[in-house]
Design a protein around this motif. Sequence first.
Motif, PDB file in Angstrom:
ATOM      1  N   ILE A 163     -34.035 -22.580 -74.419  1.00  0.00           N
ATOM      2  CA  ILE A 163     -33.723 -23.950 -74.023  1.00  0.00           C
ATOM      3  C   ILE A 163     -34.308 -24.182 -72.635  1.00  0.00           C
ATOM      4  N   VAL A 164     -34.933 -25.337 -72.450  1.00  0.00           N
ATOM      5  CA  VAL A 164     -35.540 -25.724 -71.177  1.00  0.00           C
ATOM      6  C   VAL A 164     -34.774 -26.937 -70.660  1.00  0.00           C
ATOM      7  N   LEU A 165     -34.252 -26.849 -69.445  1.00  0.00           N
ATOM      8  CA  LEU A 165     -33.468 -27.921 -68.855  1.00  0.00           C
ATOM      9  C   LEU A 165     -34.111 -28.393 -67.560  1.00  0.00           C
ATOM     10  N   CYS A 166     -34.077 -29.703 -67.336  1.00  0.00           N
ATOM     11  CA  CYS A 166     -34.651 -30.263 -66.115  1.00  0.00           C
ATOM     12  C   CYS A 166     -33.933 -31.557 -65.770  1.00  0.00           C
ATOM     13  N   GLY A 167     -33.699 -31.797 -64.481  1.00  0.00           N
ATOM     14  CA  GLY A 167     -33.130 -33.059 -64.033  1.00  0.00           C
ATOM     15  C   GLY A 167     -34.196 -34.126 -63.892  1.00  0.00           C
ATOM     16  N   ASP A 168     -33.839 -35.363 -64.182  1.00  0.00           N
ATOM     17  CA  ASP A 168     -34.845 -36.421 -64.105  1.00  0.00           C
ATOM     18  C   ASP A 168     -35.150 -36.832 -62.666  1.00  0.00           C
TER      19      ASP A 168
ATOM     20  N   PHE B  99     -35.702 -28.904 -75.489  1.00  0.00           N
ATOM     21  CA  PHE B  99     -35.868 -29.509 -74.173  1.00  0.00           C
ATOM     22  C   PHE B  99     -34.717 -30.463 -73.905  1.00  0.00           C
ATOM     23  N   LEU B 100     -34.094 -30.317 -72.737  1.00  0.00           N
ATOM     24  CA  LEU B 100     -32.994 -31.198 -72.361  1.00  0.00           C
ATOM     25  C   LEU B 100     -33.271 -31.779 -70.989  1.00  0.00           C
ATOM     26  N   LEU B 101     -33.430 -33.099 -70.927  1.00  0.00           N
ATOM     27  CA  LEU B 101     -33.606 -33.809 -69.666  1.00  0.00           C
ATOM     28  C   LEU B 101     -32.240 -34.334 -69.223  1.00  0.00           C
ATOM     29  N   VAL B 102     -31.826 -33.970 -68.034  1.00  0.00           N
ATOM     30  CA  VAL B 102     -30.483 -34.285 -67.554  1.00  0.00           C
ATOM     31  C   VAL B 102     -30.544 -35.490 -66.607  1.00  0.00           C
ATOM     32  N   PRO B 103     -29.955 -36.621 -66.993  1.00  0.00           N
ATOM     33  CA  PRO B 103     -29.970 -37.799 -66.121  1.00  0.00           C
ATOM     34  C   PRO B 103     -29.264 -37.524 -64.796  1.00  0.00           C
ATOM     35  N   GLY B 104     -29.889 -37.964 -63.715  1.00  0.00           N
ATOM     36  CA  GLY B 104     -29.287 -37.844 -62.398  1.00  0.00           C
ATOM     37  C   GLY B 104     -29.323 -36.457 -61.807  1.00  0.00           C
ATOM     38  N   GLY B 105     -30.056 -35.541 -62.426  1.00  0.00           N
ATOM     39  CA  GLY B 105     -30.094 -34.164 -61.956  1.00  0.00           C
ATOM     40  C   GLY B 105     -31.251 -33.895 -61.021  1.00  0.00           C
ATOM     41  N   GLY B 106     -30.999 -33.116 -59.973  1.00  0.00           N
ATOM     42  CA  GLY B 106     -32.048 -32.703 -59.061  1.00  0.00           C
ATOM     43  C   GLY B 106     -32.600 -31.343 -59.421  1.00  0.00           C
ATOM     44  N   HIS B 107     -33.309 -30.719 -58.475  1.00  0.00           N
ATOM     45  CA  HIS B 107     -34.003 -29.469 -58.772  1.00  0.00           C
ATOM     46  C   HIS B 107     -33.037 -28.310 -58.997  1.00  0.00           C
ATOM     47  N   LEU B 108     -32.048 -28.150 -58.141  1.00  0.00           N
ATOM     48  CA  LEU B 108     -31.089 -27.054 -58.317  1.00  0.00           C
ATOM     49  C   LEU B 108     -30.034 -27.484 -59.332  1.00  0.00           C
ATOM     50  N   LEU B 109     -30.474 -27.621 -60.555  1.00  0.00           N
ATOM     51  CA  LEU B 109     -29.706 -28.295 -61.595  1.00  0.00           C
ATOM     52  C   LEU B 109     -28.420 -27.549 -61.957  1.00  0.00           C
ATOM     53  N   ASN B 110     -28.452 -26.226 -61.921  1.00  0.00           N
ATOM     54  CA  ASN B 110     -27.245 -25.473 -62.271  1.00  0.00           C
ATOM     55  C   ASN B 110     -26.120 -25.686 -61.268  1.00  0.00           C
ATOM     56  N   GLN B 111     -26.463 -26.182 -60.073  1.00  0.00           N
ATOM     57  CA  GLN B 111     -25.452 -26.524 -59.077  1.00  0.00           C
ATOM     58  C   GLN B 111     -25.210 -28.026 -59.023  1.00  0.00           C
ATOM     59  N   ASP B 112     -26.283 -28.791 -59.150  1.00  0.00           N
ATOM     60  CA  ASP B 112     -26.230 -30.238 -59.014  1.00  0.00           C
ATOM     61  C   ASP B 112     -25.498 -30.882 -60.195  1.00  0.00           C
ATOM     62  N   LYS B 113     -25.756 -30.391 -61.393  1.00  0.00           N
ATOM     63  CA  LYS B 113     -25.127 -30.900 -62.619  1.00  0.00           C
ATOM     64  C   LYS B 113     -24.584 -29.717 -63.413  1.00  0.00           C
ATOM     65  N   SER B 114     -23.697 -28.978 -62.775  1.00  0.00           N
ATOM     66  CA  SER B 114     -23.236 -27.719 -63.362  1.00  0.00           C
ATOM     67  C   SER B 114     -22.491 -27.927 -64.679  1.00  0.00           C
ATOM     68  N   GLY B 115     -21.733 -29.004 -64.796  1.00  0.00           N
ATOM     69  CA  GLY B 115     -21.000 -29.237 -66.029  1.00  0.00           C
ATOM     70  C   GLY B 115     -21.914 -29.416 -67.225  1.00  0.00           C
ATOM     71  N   VAL B 116     -22.966 -30.202 -67.054  1.00  0.00           N
ATOM     72  CA  VAL B 116     -23.924 -30.421 -68.138  1.00  0.00           C
ATOM     73  C   VAL B 116     -24.663 -29.134 -68.469  1.00  0.00           C
TER      74      VAL B 116
END
Length: 280
Positions: free
Chosen positions: A216-221, A243-260
């Motif tokens: 799985i590839v995850l990235c913030g928009d 591929f999962l694009l996370v709305p409102g997510g920044g680069h450090l996504l595992n911290q920035d949008k940890s719940g998602v």
Amino acid sequence: MVVKPAVLPDPALYTLPGGARVGARTKGCGRAVLLLHGVGSASASFRAQFETFDHEFELIAWDAFGYGDSSDPAAEPCLDDYADAAAALLDARGHEDAHVVGVSWGGLVATRLAMRHPKRVRTLALVSSTYGRKNNAAVREGFDSRIAALERDGIRLWAQTRVDRQVSQHASSELRRRIVETAVASVRLAGFTAATRTLADTDHRSALDAVQASTIVLCGDQDDITGPAESRVLADGIPGAEFLLVPGGGHLLNQDKSGVVNAALNRHWHLFDSHGVELI
């Protein structure tokens, strides 16, 4: 009732073949989850994952060579050296394989681990990651400038000047503070320089189809460091990757949008295990 965050475990040192030492924070029991950080971060960046996955899995978050209390890297480490060290850390913890999660540069290491030691990678998650920057002179010059800035300014000022670009505009001041403090506590010039050089020397695009692991590839928009376009290249190149694009997510996504991110990881791991798929 206010629930206090779980205490982040202290790192322990593991001696690898050849005598190098690698620090890793570990918690829980069960199927191994190997967590690989980015160039400006460290094992403490996975606090949100430690606070969530503490029952069903054994979390193993390393400090790469030259970070935290880990040994400084060899004079000219290549990406294979990091991949081999990650496999050796699994050996040290008694695991044949792991769900592997790599953030940013950690994803580059995770991808090489999946290519070089396919039976060690049960599943692969690439978060805000990259295929490398080889043959890009402008990018190489930029890396040289980042290394020089770290050496000139010191780690605190260096981390403070880049933190806003690493997270989304809505990230809390507490998260920003924590990112800076993680860097101050663990990032050293030797480690950052060696890791950054492997970014400049690697381009996985032509070899992505060699990855066998369910991915799985995850990235913030809002990520403008690696960004969605690069993540899509990874997802398109790895057979069967999601591929999962996370709305409102920044680069450090595992911290920035940890719940998602945590929900996506949990689903990916359980979907794989429920199918009983074995690596070839």
